[in-house]
Design an enzyme around this catalytic site. Structure first.
Site, PDB file in Angstrom:
ATOM      1  N   HIS A 308       0.859  -1.179   0.000  1.00 25.41           N
ATOM      2  CA  HIS A 308       0.000   0.000   0.000  1.00 25.41           C
ATOM      3  C   HIS A 308       0.894   1.227   0.000  1.00 25.41           C
ATOM      4  O   HIS A 308       1.941   1.227   0.639  1.00 25.41           O
ATOM      5  CB  HIS A 308      -0.902   0.001   1.243  1.00 25.41           C
ATOM      6  CG  HIS A 308      -2.019   0.978   1.140  1.00 25.41           C
ATOM      7  ND1 HIS A 308      -1.876   2.300   1.478  1.00 25.41           N
ATOM      8  CD2 HIS A 308      -3.292   0.816   0.701  1.00 25.41           C
ATOM      9  CE1 HIS A 308      -3.026   2.907   1.259  1.00 25.41           C
ATOM     10  NE2 HIS A 308      -3.900   2.038   0.787  1.00 25.41           N
ATOM     11  N   ASP A 366      -7.943  -4.909   0.316  1.00 28.57           N
ATOM     12  CA  ASP A 366      -8.505  -5.690  -0.782  1.00 28.57           C
ATOM     13  C   ASP A 366      -8.213  -7.172  -0.674  1.00 28.57           C
ATOM     14  O   ASP A 366      -8.806  -7.972  -1.389  1.00 28.57           O
ATOM     15  CB  ASP A 366      -7.953  -5.178  -2.122  1.00 28.57           C
ATOM     16  CG  ASP A 366      -8.538  -3.834  -2.447  1.00 28.57           C
ATOM     17  OD1 ASP A 366      -9.724  -3.645  -2.156  1.00 28.57           O
ATOM     18  OD2 ASP A 366      -7.816  -2.980  -2.965  1.00 28.57           O
TER      19      ASP A 366
END
Ligand code: ACO
Length: 432
Positions: A308, A366
């Site tokens: 991320h 996710d």
């Protein structure tokens, strides 16, 4: 702590104020840099660049902290409803009982979409990507709401109606696009259902099938929407603010946000995670082989669901989902999914792998969200749409904040030109 940054350039010293945020973060204000020195900053991907000050969401990527308006994501995801969180993001405070009732009424009254739009769902090819449909319809909704354009005051009741209308209609649009893709009649929203129950009912009920959402599925959907509701200046939210900074309408700005979210490096990642897990299952590849492929320097392949831009520790949203895993497995609805076993093995091996440890690549939101949505029966190509339903209140909150901020200017980045220097025009006959 110095409150100025000194810059020595061409024998001159320039000073720039260092501002402090409410969580002790610091930012240097370089608004006058170009005027003072002729320099512009160059920062690919905006790794160091703040585009605005904001009061909406705080993220500490090193410590794995996410708060909306000061409230921890873990508390909101387990104790609040999605409409309450939407109100919090947009208005800055949790709604009072009276505001909850008022907002619920607005959501119910605005759940339907104009019947003229229904032909659009029926005319697009059945395999059209639902994100393309969503972006088109969100923009088209603006054509049916002319009142908002007459009264653009974000403090007005008309703004509240527009925000509620968008938040309510987006789930109707998502469910209708699914029904159209499988050739079933639309199921209309019902006034006495909760936000999440209404959506699941529109997706999975039909004239020949009675469907009642399991309370655990409703709870998990509520948590999923909340954890996706905002994430400060990410790609889609910055897009909404950028498009809105030109004076474009809320609808046009949201449409642009949906398009930005579609990409596999942003909201499309949850679809990519499921596809990776399905590939592992179908191809007979081992988890180790997939990890080796992701580490290879000659292959651009990346392991979706890991890494991320901001979190360099475990994504707190992924932690919320992991804590709900047992409830999902115990609720009796879940037909055991072999993809879940693959996901658990993949996470376990990645967390022990030096390549991922050194680069601080942890599971992101996710990684598990696709598995949860799959358990609910949401098709893989609708996963990014689910992300958009969750993210919508955040986009509206940022559009409003941008709109209300007197410092807002049309967003217009600079560049460093590296093309041809000035040259003489060559007539067509002389070009060879
Ligand atoms: N798999 C393998 N290697 C990776 C991954 C990954 N998922 N992510 C990053 N790396 C590697 C890069 O190759 C790079 O290696 P190097 O230093 O040897 O060149 C290093 O880690 C740093 O990568 P960057 O791209 O610079 O990291 P950045 O922070 O800019 O990228 C991003 C973040 C885009 C999310 C990236 O981790 C990625 O592509 N992940 C997969 C896609 C994904 O899951 N996206 C969802 C994000 S969450 C969201 O949008 C809600």
């Amino acid at each position: 702590m110095a409150d100025k940054l000194s810059l020595l350039y061409n024998g001159n010293t320039f000073e720039y104020p260092v501002l402090q945020g409410s969580e002790g973060e610091h930012a240097v204000d370089v608004s006058t840099l170009r005027k003072d020195t002729g320099l512009v900053t160059l920062d690919y991907g905006y790794l160091n660049t703040g585009s605005t000050q904001s009061k909406i969401t705080f993220v500490d990527g090193e410590k794995g902290i996410l708060r909306y308006r000061g409230y921890a994501i873990e508390d909101l995801a387990t104790s609040a409803t999605f409409p309450e969180v939407a109100w919090l993001l947009i208005h800055g405070e949790l709604p009072t009982e009276q505001e909850v009732v008022h907002f619920r009424k607005l959501l119910t009254e605005n759940a339907l979409i104009h019947e003229n739009l229904l032909s659009f769902f029926r005319e697009v090819p059945p395999n059209a990507h639902p994100m393309g449909i969503l972006a088109s319809v969100m923009n088209a909704l603006g054509l049916f709401n002319t009142k908002f354009y007459d009264d653009e005051q974000t403090g007005s009741e008309q703004f509240n109606i527009t925000a509620a209308s968008l938040i309510s209609k987006i789930r109707t649009v998502a469910a209708f696009s699914y029904k159209a893709s499988i050739g079933e009649p639309f199921v209309y929203p019902e006034a006495d259902r909760s936000y999440c129950s209404n959506f699941l009912n529109m997706m999975f009920s039909s004239r020949t099938r009675h469907y009642e959402p399991h309370p655990v599925m409703e709870k998990i959907l509520n948590a999923l929407l909340i954890i996706h509701a905002d994430h400060e200046q990410n790609c889609s939210t910055s897009t909404v603010r950028m498009v809105g900074s030109s004076g474009a309408s809320l609808y046009a700005s949201i449409c642009a946000g949906v398009c930005a979210l579609w990409g596999p490096r942003h909201g499309g990642a949850n679809q990519a995670v499921l596809e990776t897990l399905l590939d592992i299952q179908k191809s007979g590849m081992t988890v180790e082989q997939v990890i080796e492929r992701a580490k290879s320097k000659t292959d651009p392949y990346r392991l979706s669901g890991f890494g991320h831009r901001v979190y360099k520790s475990y994504d707190p949203r992924a932690r919320v989902l992991k804590s709900l895993l047992n409830e999902l497995l115990d609720c009796g609805e879940h037909v055991h999914d072999p993809l879940l076993d693959i996901a658990i093995e993949l996470e376990d091996k990645v967390l022990k792998d030096d390549y991922f440890i050194e680069r601080k690549l942890y599971p992101n939101v996710d990684f598990y969200s696709g598995i949860f949505y799959r358990a609910m029966g949401i098709p893989t190509d609708m996963l990014t749409v689910m992300f958009a339903i969750g993210r919508l209140p955040g986009w509206i909150a940022h559009w409003k904040e941008m709109h209300d901020d007197k410092n807002t200017k049309i967003n217009r980045p600079r560049q460093l030109y590296i093309g041809e220097p000035a040259r003489k025009f060559v007539p067509r006959y002389a070009r060879g």
